[in-house]
Write an enzyme that holds these catalytic residues in place. Structure first.
Site, PDB file in Angstrom:
ATOM      1  N   GLY A 132      50.714  44.526  27.903  1.00 11.80           N
ATOM      2  CA  GLY A 132      51.415  44.593  29.185  1.00 11.80           C
ATOM      3  C   GLY A 132      50.615  44.014  30.341  1.00 11.80           C
ATOM      4  O   GLY A 132      49.454  43.637  30.194  1.00 11.80           O
ATOM      5  N   ARG A 150      46.845  43.644  34.865  1.00 15.69           N
ATOM      6  CA  ARG A 150      46.348  43.297  36.207  1.00 15.69           C
ATOM      7  C   ARG A 150      47.183  42.190  36.824  1.00 15.69           C
ATOM      8  O   ARG A 150      46.692  41.379  37.609  1.00 15.69           O
ATOM      9  CB  ARG A 150      44.897  42.909  36.155  1.00 15.69           C
ATOM     10  CG  ARG A 150      44.632  41.771  35.223  1.00 15.69           C
ATOM     11  CD  ARG A 150      43.349  41.157  35.572  1.00 15.69           C
ATOM     12  NE  ARG A 150      42.954  40.233  34.536  1.00 15.69           N
ATOM     13  CZ  ARG A 150      41.817  39.626  34.539  1.00 15.69           C
ATOM     14  NH1 ARG A 150      40.971  39.858  35.497  1.00 15.69           N
ATOM     15  NH2 ARG A 150      41.520  38.797  33.574  1.00 15.69           N
ATOM     16  N   LYS A 176      47.701  38.224  40.499  1.00 14.42           N
ATOM     17  CA  LYS A 176      46.792  38.571  39.409  1.00 14.42           C
ATOM     18  C   LYS A 176      45.531  39.162  40.032  1.00 14.42           C
ATOM     19  O   LYS A 176      44.833  38.489  40.782  1.00 14.42           O
ATOM     20  CB  LYS A 176      46.470  37.327  38.582  1.00 14.42           C
ATOM     21  CG  LYS A 176      45.706  37.640  37.303  1.00 14.42           C
ATOM     22  CD  LYS A 176      45.771  36.477  36.337  1.00 14.42           C
ATOM     23  CE  LYS A 176      44.847  36.689  35.149  1.00 14.42           C
ATOM     24  NZ  LYS A 176      44.886  35.548  34.234  1.00 14.42           N
ATOM     25  N   ARG A 194      50.330  33.547  41.228  1.00 13.40           N
ATOM     26  CA  ARG A 194      50.841  32.494  40.365  1.00 13.40           C
ATOM     27  C   ARG A 194      52.363  32.530  40.356  1.00 13.40           C
ATOM     28  O   ARG A 194      52.978  33.555  40.678  1.00 13.40           O
ATOM     29  CB  ARG A 194      50.234  32.565  38.976  1.00 13.40           C
ATOM     30  CG  ARG A 194      50.380  33.886  38.291  1.00 13.40           C
ATOM     31  CD  ARG A 194      49.661  33.848  36.950  1.00 13.40           C
ATOM     32  NE  ARG A 194      49.863  35.079  36.228  1.00 13.40           N
ATOM     33  CZ  ARG A 194      49.306  35.367  35.074  1.00 13.40           C
ATOM     34  NH1 ARG A 194      48.509  34.489  34.500  1.00 13.40           N
ATOM     35  NH2 ARG A 194      49.537  36.501  34.461  1.00 13.40           N
ATOM     36  N   ARG A 250      56.821  36.382  27.649  1.00 14.59           N
ATOM     37  CA  ARG A 250      55.870  35.970  26.604  1.00 14.59           C
ATOM     38  C   ARG A 250      56.427  36.302  25.223  1.00 14.59           C
ATOM     39  O   ARG A 250      57.301  37.165  25.102  1.00 14.59           O
ATOM     40  CB  ARG A 250      54.557  36.745  26.807  1.00 14.59           C
ATOM     41  CG  ARG A 250      53.951  36.579  28.180  1.00 14.59           C
ATOM     42  CD  ARG A 250      53.126  37.806  28.568  1.00 14.59           C
ATOM     43  NE  ARG A 250      52.659  37.699  29.955  1.00 14.59           N
ATOM     44  CZ  ARG A 250      51.461  37.244  30.313  1.00 14.59           C
ATOM     45  NH1 ARG A 250      50.595  36.908  29.382  1.00 14.59           N
ATOM     46  NH2 ARG A 250      51.114  37.147  31.568  1.00 14.59           N
ATOM     47  N   ASP A 309      50.442  37.289  23.122  1.00 16.04           N
ATOM     48  CA  ASP A 309      50.801  37.773  24.463  1.00 16.04           C
ATOM     49  C   ASP A 309      50.510  36.730  25.536  1.00 16.04           C
ATOM     50  O   ASP A 309      50.915  36.902  26.686  1.00 16.04           O
ATOM     51  CB  ASP A 309      50.056  39.079  24.787  1.00 16.04           C
ATOM     52  CG  ASP A 309      48.553  38.953  24.580  1.00 16.04           C
ATOM     53  OD1 ASP A 309      48.141  38.624  23.450  1.00 16.04           O
ATOM     54  OD2 ASP A 309      47.797  39.169  25.538  1.00 16.04           O
TER      55      ASP A 309
END
Ligand code: AMP
Ligand code: MG
Length: 519
Positions: free
Chosen positions: A101, A104, A123, A193, A200, A271
């Protein structure tokens, strides 16, 4: 302040976590948890990508001083934003790792601008229920690396998530860079970002592994509807098959592109694989200096070299197999999943040939070119030749009487240059013949080669230099490097320093050739 429209479909259409407890735990029956970025003391915007701001419709003044700066540092949530962290699992280094998951990463929302969807994700903005033992933070060095590489990849034409901003938080955080018992304090930073989707492979794997079939079905339908809208009109029976096939082809294309520019992701866990075939999660990535298919920048992987340069396409396929297994728990027709994998094989075989032909300056890939390429790769590897500079210089090799001296500067070691001179000369002879057989005018060949062979890439030591400057409080070099990387295929006068072989001092230096997952 300009008004922005966020539609936040992920959280409106997919089940969320009923608990507000922001502590590490298993989150069942949900794809996201509501979270709030942790405020920081003294945010300072130290770099941003103006072209990304334009994509999002954010006026520069609001980014550098106004409300947006507060949002990008985690100190404010703008109207329309509803921050969340998502739940996914993954195979790490070949092993199923269970729930991972966004430990961060915190998404602020899905912004709609010019009919395009852009999810904004911070992030390093603090802990979420997925932080496990981590602090949810990111250090300056890894944030600079993610910021610069996202944009460098975009300008190279490689599918990638983008980076809007790089903010210094004013906090110090503890990191043990090489996990060797030497932790030190480092400046904290946050990158914002941006991508149409951060979904994913691991998002599908986790409900499949947990037997949450209804949840998995919901995510598949949602992803097709939101991220592959052109498939919505397909009959229901074919839609999922077409979708998986597209994922396979996009992933094949991404691998060809990484191989073209000499990029090594470093942590190709499931992931970290984007459903859209974007380069995702810039961690201990690296750029190939001397051509070496076995090279990996990731010290954590130095032993097994699972994710080294040359293995990336095979690993991508392995990851697609894991995705197919997950989808297979709710898609009864497994033949269509097999078909997807064979589409990966076909697309990869076709595109890698076209890509290599373009790098070498041939008009088309021919079956017997592979012998020439195999010989070249072996030579480049054994003789320690700089990959980027070699292909740039190859463009000026005269095919009638090819002369190795044109290439002398791209070798790292004099002794190896001497040792392999004869072999290289004979390869060049055959290469020249092959070029002549195409009958392409020299200028045309040169121009075409320079469009696929970059001159400026984010060499590991270049990134490390701007990191060291930034750690001393000098942020200007980040912008200067980004500016050069905006035009990677065009020779820029006065920018020669950015197009050099890796200097000797950087050969074994931490950050230049050795990186860890600690970030
Ligand atoms: P990565 O190897 O960077 O793809 O990360 C693997 C997992 O570890 C993901 O679930 C990340 O969110 C999580 N993670 C990495 N670093 C941190 C951190 N500093 N704090 C919390 N979670 C983290
Ligand atoms: Mg990751």
């Amino acid at each position: 302040m300009t008004a922005f429209y966020f539609d936040n479909r992920f959280i409106h259409e997919l089940p969320g976590d009923p608990s507000l407890q922001n502590q590490p735990r298993q989150v069942l029956g949900a794809f996201w948890s509501p979270v709030v970025p942790q405020p920081v003391e003294t945010p300072q915007l130290i770099a941003f990508a103006s072209e990304v701001a334009v994509l999002l419709g954010i006026p520069e003044a609001e980014l550098t001083a106004g409300a947006w700066l507060n949002a990008l540092s985690g100190n404010a949530v703008l109207p329309g934003m509803t921050p969340f962290a998502t739940c996914y699992g993954g195979h790490q280094f070949g092993q199923w790792a269970g729930q991972l998951g966004d430990g961060r990463a915190i998404s602020l929302g899905e912004l709609i601008y010019n009919q395009q969807r852009w999810e904004l994700q911070l992030k390093g903005a603090g802990v979420t229920p997925y932080s496990r033992r981590g602090d949810g933070k990111a250090v300056l060095r890894s944030s600079i690396r993610e910021f610069l590489c996202s944009e460098a990849m975009y300008h190279l034409g490689v599918p990638t998530t983008r980076a809007l901003s790089l903010v210094l938080t004013g906090e110090s955080i503890w990191r043990d860079m090489f996990y060797d018992g030497n932790p030190k304090q480092e400046p904290g930073a946050i990158v914002c970002r941006v991508a149409p989707s951060f979904i994913r492979f691991g998002h599908f794997q986790l409900p499949a592994m947990r037997g949450e079939h209804q949840l998995l079905n919901q995510l598949i339908d949602f992803t097709i509807d939101r991220d592959f809208p052109h498939l919505s009109g397909e009959p229901a029976t074919q839609r999922r098959a077409r979708w998986f096939h597209e994922i396979c082809r996009a992933t094949a294309t991404l691998m060809v592109e990484w191989m073209r520019v000499g990029f090594v992701h470093g942590v190709m866990n499931t992931d970290n694989m984007s459903i859209l075939g974007l380069t995702l999660d810039y961690g201990p990535y690296g750029w190939v200096d001397n051509f070496d298919l076995h090279w990996t920048p990731n010290t954590t992987d130095a032993e097994g070299r699972r994710y080294c340069f040359g293995r990336q396409p095979a690993i991508a396929r392995w990851n697609l197999q894991r995705l197919a297994e997950a989808l297979g728990t709710v898609m009864s027709d497994h033949a269509v999943l097999e078909e997807g994998l064979s589409q990966f094989d076909q697309a990869f075989a076709r595109e890698i040939g076209e890509m290599l032909a373009a790098k070498l300056g041939f008009t088309h890939w021919q079956e017997n070119d592979s012998a020439l390429v195999d010989r070249l790769f072996a030579l480049l590897q054994q003789a320690e030749v700089d990959m980027t500079l070699f292909f740039r210089q190859l463009a000026v090799v005269e095919p009638h009487t090819p002369d190795l001296t044109v290439l002398a500067d791209v070798f790292y070691r004099d002794d190896l240059f001497q040792q392999y001179q004869v072999d290289f000369q004979s390869w060049l002879q055959d290469y020249g013949q092959r070029v002549l057989a195409d009958g392409q005018p020299a200028q045309e060949r040169l121009a075409k080669m320079n469009r696929v062979n970059p001159l400026y890439v984010l060499r590991n030591y270049l990134a490390q230099q701007v990191i060291e400057d930034a750690e001393q409080g000098n942020y200007q070099p980040i912008a200067e490097l980004l500016e050069v990387l905006r035009h990677p295929y065009t020779e820029q006068s006065g920018k020669e320093a950015y197009a050099q072989k890796r200097p000797d001092w950087a050969r074994e230096k931490a950050g230049c050739s050795m990186l860890s997952c600690s970030s």
